[in-house]
Design an enzyme around this catalytic site. Structure first.
Site, PDB file in Angstrom:
ATOM      1  CG  ASN A 209      39.209  52.194  42.858  1.00 52.16           C
ATOM      2  OD1 ASN A 209      38.985  52.109  44.174  1.00 52.16           O
ATOM      3  ND2 ASN A 209      39.979  51.630  41.923  1.00 52.16           N
ATOM      4  CB  ALA A 275      46.093  48.982  46.221  1.00 50.88           C
ATOM      5  CG  ASP A 279      44.437  48.201  35.390  1.00 55.71           C
ATOM      6  OD1 ASP A 279      44.950  47.900  36.744  1.00 55.71           O
ATOM      7  OD2 ASP A 279      43.081  47.391  35.720  1.00 55.71           O
ATOM      8  CG  ASP A 306      50.284  44.934  37.222  1.00 53.47           C
ATOM      9  OD1 ASP A 306      50.941  44.958  38.595  1.00 53.47           O
ATOM     10  OD2 ASP A 306      49.427  44.502  36.364  1.00 53.47           O
ATOM     11  CB  ILE A 307      52.797  47.618  42.261  1.00 52.46           C
ATOM     12  CG1 ILE A 307      52.480  49.501  41.471  1.00 52.46           C
ATOM     13  CG2 ILE A 307      53.336  48.042  43.159  1.00 52.46           C
ATOM     14  CD1 ILE A 307      51.469  49.763  42.597  1.00 52.46           C
ATOM     15  CG  PHE A 324      43.304  40.550  46.733  1.00 49.16           C
ATOM     16  CD1 PHE A 324      44.577  40.825  47.410  1.00 49.16           C
ATOM     17  CD2 PHE A 324      42.225  40.422  47.465  1.00 49.16           C
ATOM     18  CE1 PHE A 324      44.354  40.795  48.956  1.00 49.16           C
ATOM     19  CE2 PHE A 324      41.797  40.865  48.817  1.00 49.16           C
ATOM     20  CZ  PHE A 324      43.241  40.186  49.401  1.00 49.16           C
TER      21      PHE A 324
HETATM   22  N1  CTP Z   1      47.383  45.882  40.382  1.00 46.76           N
HETATM   23  C1  CTP Z   1      49.074  46.611  41.214  1.00 46.76           C
HETATM   24  N2  CTP Z   1      49.345  47.337  39.956  1.00 46.76           N
HETATM   25  C2  CTP Z   1      48.678  48.156  39.038  1.00 46.76           C
HETATM   26  C3  CTP Z   1      47.517  46.765  38.531  1.00 46.76           C
HETATM   27  C4  CTP Z   1      46.696  46.091  39.891  1.00 46.76           C
HETATM   28  O1  CTP Z   1      49.366  46.331  41.500  1.00 46.76           O
HETATM   29  N3  CTP Z   1      48.325  48.756  37.772  1.00 46.76           N
HETATM   30  C5  CTP Z   1      46.913  44.544  41.373  1.00 46.76           C
HETATM   31  C6  CTP Z   1      46.456  44.042  42.870  1.00 46.76           C
HETATM   32  O2  CTP Z   1      46.662  45.145  43.568  1.00 46.76           O
HETATM   33  C7  CTP Z   1      46.125  43.854  42.010  1.00 46.76           C
HETATM   34  C8  CTP Z   1      45.926  42.529  41.414  1.00 46.76           C
HETATM   35  O3  CTP Z   1      47.205  43.164  40.365  1.00 46.76           O
HETATM   36  O4  CTP Z   1      46.339  42.521  43.336  1.00 46.76           O
HETATM   37  C9  CTP Z   1      44.387  42.094  40.406  1.00 46.76           C
HETATM   38  O5  CTP Z   1      44.281  43.917  40.595  1.00 46.76           O
HETATM   39  P1  CTP Z   1      43.506  43.572  39.084  1.00 46.76           P
HETATM   40  O6  CTP Z   1      43.152  45.586  38.549  1.00 46.76           O
HETATM   41  O7  CTP Z   1      42.842  42.342  39.061  1.00 46.76           O
HETATM   42  O8  CTP Z   1      43.854  42.669  37.956  1.00 46.76           O
HETATM   43  P2  CTP Z   1      44.839  43.730  36.681  1.00 46.76           P
HETATM   44  O9  CTP Z   1      45.992  42.956  36.847  1.00 46.76           O
HETATM   45  O10 CTP Z   1      44.793  45.163  36.889  1.00 46.76           O
HETATM   46  O11 CTP Z   1      44.370  42.952  35.253  1.00 46.76           O
HETATM   47  P3  CTP Z   1      42.282  43.810  35.141  1.00 46.76           P
HETATM   48  O12 CTP Z   1      41.927  44.918  35.147  1.00 46.76           O
HETATM   49  O13 CTP Z   1      42.862  43.124  33.090  1.00 46.76           O
HETATM   50  O14 CTP Z   1      41.223  42.479  35.647  1.00 46.76           O
END
Ligand code: CTP
Length: 398
Positions: A209, A275, A279, A306-307, A324
């Site tokens: 990304n 970060a 996903d 999801d961390i 974030f």
């Molecule tokens: N995050 C994470 N691990 C993942 C995906 C996201 O730790 N595998 C964390 C990002 O670092 C950020 C937060 O989750 O702090 C939100 O990320 P975002 O991509 O906006 O949200 P998602 O939970 O992935 O939801 P969506 O993509 O459906 O909006």
């Protein structure tokens, strides 16, 4: 820290003098004004040109140097200094200062200096352990000097023992900590994730990304400036950081970022997940480069871990977890959902609708929402300023 902190660096005759060149750089990078005083013996190890180029000031060596602009040189420099750092410090300079001997420029300035004085000893291990050297170090401590103890290891003289000068980053950190006084995040451990992740399709291609890592790096530097010990877990980025209190861990995939974060999360006081973690990741990355034999190529993706949510599940009440959210619609509701679903203490919302905010830009505009739904809105400003705002809100939550 205001930009004009005055540091006098004393260099004495030891091979570790070459490392002092890096120490000068660290103080200069911090915005300090640095003047160097070297002994005659030190000049066997380093050159005037190197020192003057790095410090951007004339080097002082002689007690009676009439080319120097100071009226009474040793008094002028001793009064100018906010701190003096002698690195490397030989047994000779420590012995002289411990007993009030002033027979060259550096030892004379030391006697006239009322400000904090640091010694970073460097010498052969037998010399360092010799009782009179140890007595002198005790005397220096009693006088209020700061001794930055040498490390153990392989010494330039060929032996193995205690006597290797502490690394410039550590010397710098110790001096700055004293000069800055207690900081809001002193003694706190902060973990920050930054950048994108690259999910391999085959050995040469990946799903990634547009995250640059700028926001995460700005947060890491701001946290370090506030006194924290920072672990920066970053995906692939060209960004660099040389702040000594930042321990950088490079990862590539979401899985690697997850593993590294889970390893250290328990020891952290604050965790900020900036970060842009993928996903989804290719389910079966090919072992060899995929050839373009077919007209269509289907990639099967599976969800990554999801961390933020994983840490939210295990975090203690005394740990602060910040996520974030990057949203393009229903920003606030979606951000609030993430905050509660992932058990975060605060969520920082970026909207892609705001011009100049989000990926790849040097600026950002955010809305911070805490778990008790207090909000703090920032205007559009540099990511460094946004990082300070975020850390100020977090410091107040501590
Ligand atoms: N995050 C994470 N691990 C993942 C995906 C996201 O730790 N595998 C964390 C990002 O670092 C950020 C937060 O989750 O702090 C939100 O990320 P975002 O991509 O906006 O949200 P998602 O939970 O992935 O939801 P969506 O993509 O459906 O909006």
């Amino acid at each position: 820290m205001e930009s004009r902190t005055h540091i006098v660096i004393g260099i004495t005759g030891g091979i570790a003098a070459y490392k002092t060149m890096h120490l000068i750089r660290l103080f200069k990078k911090e915005g300090c004004d640095v003047k160097v005083v070297a002994t005659q013996h030190a000049m066997e190890f380093v050159t005037r040109t190197t020192i003057e180029t790095l410090s951007q000031n004339p080097l002082c060596v002689d007690l009676f140097d009439h080319s120097m602009p100071y009226d009474v040189q040793h008094i002028a420099l001793a009064e100018w200094a906010d701190a003096m750092v002698v690195a490397p410090a030989t047994a000779n300079i420590m012995g002289k200062f411990a007993h009030g001997i002033a027979d060259d420029l550096l030892s004379t300035i030391l006697l006239a200096c009322p400000k904090p004085i640091f010694f970073a000893p460097a010498m052969n291990d037998n010399m360092y352990m010799e009782p009179s050297v140890q007595q002198n170090i005790t005397l220096l401590r009693e006088k209020g000097c700061h001794i930055i103890s040498p490390n153990s290891g392989f010494l330039a003289c060929g032996s193995n023992g205690t006597g290797r000068m502490e690394e410039p980053e550590e010397i710098f950190a110790e001096v700055m900590e004293l000069l800055r006084g207690p900081q809001p995040l002193s003694g706190k451990r902060v973990m920050i994730t930054a950048g994108p992740t690259y999910e391999p399709i085959d050995p040469v291609r990946f799903v990634g990304n547009r995250s640059s890592g700028l926001m995460g790096f700005a947060l890491a530097e701001a946290a370090a400036h506030l006194g924290a010990e920072v672990t920066l877990v970053t995906g692939p980025t060209h960004l660099q950081t040389q702040v000594p209190q930042i321990h950088r861990v490079d990862v590539e995939t979401a899985e690697e970022m997850y593993q590294q974060c889970m390893l250290v999360q328990e020891q952290q006081d604050i965790m900020i997940m900036a970060a842009a973690v993928a996903d989804y990741t290719p389910a079966n990355p090919a072992a060899e480069k995929i050839k373009k034999n077919d007209d269509e190529l289907q990639l099967q993706l599976t969800k990554t871990k999801d961390i933020l949510a994983s840490i939210g599940k295990v975090k203690r009440d005394d740990q602060i977890l910040v996520g974030f959210a990057l949203e393009t619609e229903h920003e606030r509701e979606n951000a609030l959902k993430k905050l509660h679903n992932k058990n975060a203490d605060m969520i920082v919302l970026n909207s892609l609708r705001d011009k100049g905010a989000g990926f790849g830009t040097p600026t950002n505009k955010v809305l911070m929402i805490t778990k008790d739904e207090q909000t703090f809105e920032s205007e559009l400003k540099s990511k460094a300023d946004i990082a300070s705002d975020i850390l100020n809100v977090i410091s107040n939550m501590l």
